[in-house]
Design a protein around this motif. Structure first.
Motif, short mmCIF file in Angstrom:
data_model
loop_
_atom_site.label_atom_id
_atom_site.label_comp_id
_atom_site.label_asym_id
_atom_site.label_seq_id
_atom_site.Cartn_x
_atom_site.Cartn_y
_atom_site.Cartn_z
N CYS A 141 32.98 30.52 -2.28
CA CYS A 141 33.54 30.08 -3.57
C CYS A 141 33.76 28.59 -3.62
O CYS A 141 33.53 27.92 -4.64
N LEU A 142 34.22 28.02 -2.49
CA LEU A 142 34.44 26.58 -2.44
C LEU A 142 33.13 25.82 -2.59
O LEU A 142 33.05 24.84 -3.35
N TYR A 143 32.10 26.26 -1.89
CA TYR A 143 30.80 25.60 -2.02
C TYR A 143 30.25 25.74 -3.44
O TYR A 143 29.66 24.80 -4.00
N LEU A 144 30.46 26.92 -4.03
CA LEU A 144 30.00 27.11 -5.40
C LEU A 144 30.75 26.20 -6.38
O LEU A 144 30.15 25.64 -7.31
N PHE A 145 32.04 26.03 -6.20
CA PHE A 145 32.84 25.16 -7.06
C PHE A 145 32.42 23.70 -6.92
O PHE A 145 32.30 22.96 -7.91
N VAL A 146 32.17 23.26 -5.68
CA VAL A 146 31.71 21.89 -5.46
C VAL A 146 30.34 21.68 -6.10
O VAL A 146 30.07 20.63 -6.72
N LEU A 147 29.47 22.67 -5.98
CA LEU A 147 28.16 22.56 -6.59
C LEU A 147 28.26 22.49 -8.12
O LEU A 147 27.56 21.72 -8.78
N LEU A 148 29.18 23.29 -8.69
CA LEU A 148 29.38 23.25 -10.14
C LEU A 148 29.90 21.89 -10.59
O LEU A 148 29.45 21.34 -11.60
N GLY A 182 34.30 33.27 5.18
CA GLY A 182 34.05 34.41 4.31
C GLY A 182 33.81 34.02 2.85
O GLY A 182 33.20 32.99 2.53
N TRP A 183 34.32 34.83 1.94
CA TRP A 183 34.09 34.62 0.51
C TRP A 183 34.79 33.39 -0.03
O TRP A 183 34.35 32.78 -1.00
N ARG A 184 35.87 32.97 0.66
CA ARG A 184 36.55 31.75 0.21
C ARG A 184 35.67 30.53 0.41
O ARG A 184 35.62 29.62 -0.42
N LYS A 185 34.94 30.52 1.54
CA LYS A 185 34.06 29.40 1.81
C LYS A 185 32.92 29.34 0.80
O LYS A 185 32.55 28.28 0.30
#
Length: 291
Positions: free
Chosen positions: A35-42, A30-33
């Motif tokens: 957010c995690l991908y977005l944080f890793v990309l950042l 869901g949204w946690r996954k």
């Protein structure tokens, strides 16, 4: 609490497993996954930007294994080429320029060089300001190329080690106290003048004072008395002609006398005067000058 049950069976035996109503799904969904991908990309973007900035700084500052920019690290120390600006004090044991160039120290205010001891106290200072060059040390010395002292100054004396000291100012040299030198000489075709405007002038030597003018005259002027004194010897005036134009003169001889001869008379106090010469001495006749 969920228990895992293990069932053993022989080959070919079909056993129906009962459905467990308590099943947990392991993972991020869901949204946690997202957010995690977005944080890793950042983080990846920040890493790439930092790497690019680091490479850019290394390129701009000319970093290399030998140093940075015009600053090179050698086995003898640091080598800095070109012009450099120091915003804070610089501490160094030795500063020298290249063999083919000169060393220039420049500042808008002043340039100060300090020498300190092990306790941090200033033992020597050289300050070059806009109006004055100041040296603070126990002794100041200037040497020649071969190490011979040319000029030395301390609290007790000033020593000039050159063969000749030349003063070219139009007013000459002014000394508030005594001067000790073996020779005082003017430039060729120039007058030598020793003067004391408000006090007396004394020339002393243990083995004699020699005044000599090869192509001119020696003139001594005084508003008061000029005294020549010899304690053990005598005063010798050796010349072809001796002229004393302002000696006091006695009265002329009898009227009709055409002679212009005089004799030099001396008073008991040493005063000299002229008296008209006669057949005998005439000093007694004009001795009233001594009174």
């Amino acid at each position: 609490m969920v228990r895992e049950q293990y069932t053993t069976a022989t080959e070919g035996t079909h056993i129906e497993r009962p459905e467990n109503p308590y099943v947990y799904k392991i993972g991020i969904y869901g949204w946690r996954k997202r957010c995690l991908y977005l944080f890793v990309l950042l983080l990846l973007i920040i890493l790439v930007v930092n790497l690019a900035l680091t490479i850019w700084i290394l390129k701009v500052m000319w970093f290399s294994p030998a140093g940075m920019g015009h600053l090179r690290v050698t086995k003898d120390g640091l080598r800095l080429e070109g012009e450099s600006e120091f915003l804070f004090p610089l501490y160094a044991k030795e500063i020298h320029s290249r063999v083919d160039s000169s060393l220039l120290l420049q500042s808008t205010q002043n340039v100060t060089v300090n020498a300190r001891n092990s306790e941090g106290e200033v033992t020597g200072r050289l300050k070059v300001g806009p109006k004055m060059v100041e040296v603070q040390s126990q002794q100041f010395q200037i040497n020649s190329n071969d190490g011979k002292p040319l000029f030395t100054v301390d609290e007790k004396e000033v020593v000039v080690g050159t063969d000749k000291l030349r003063v070219t100012g139009p007013e000459g040299a002014l000394f508030e106290h005594s001067v000790e030198t073996p020779l005082v000489r003017a430039d060729p075709f120039q007058d030598l003048r020793l003067e004391s405007p408000t006090r007396r002038l004394s020339i002393d030597a243990p083995r004699g004072v020699h005044l000599q003018a090869h192509a001119g005259k020696i003139e001594v002027l005084s508003q008061m008395d000029i005294l020549f004194h010899s304690s053990d010897g005598m005063l010798v005036l050796d010349a072809e002609t001796m002229c004393l134009p302002k000696l006091a003169q006695g009265t002329w001889g009898p009227s009709g006398s055409s002679q212009s001869l005089y004799e030099i008379c001396a008073c008991p106090d040493g005063k000299l005067y002229l008296s008209v010469a006669g057949v005998g001495t005439t000093c007694q006749e004009h001795s009233h000058i001594c009174l």
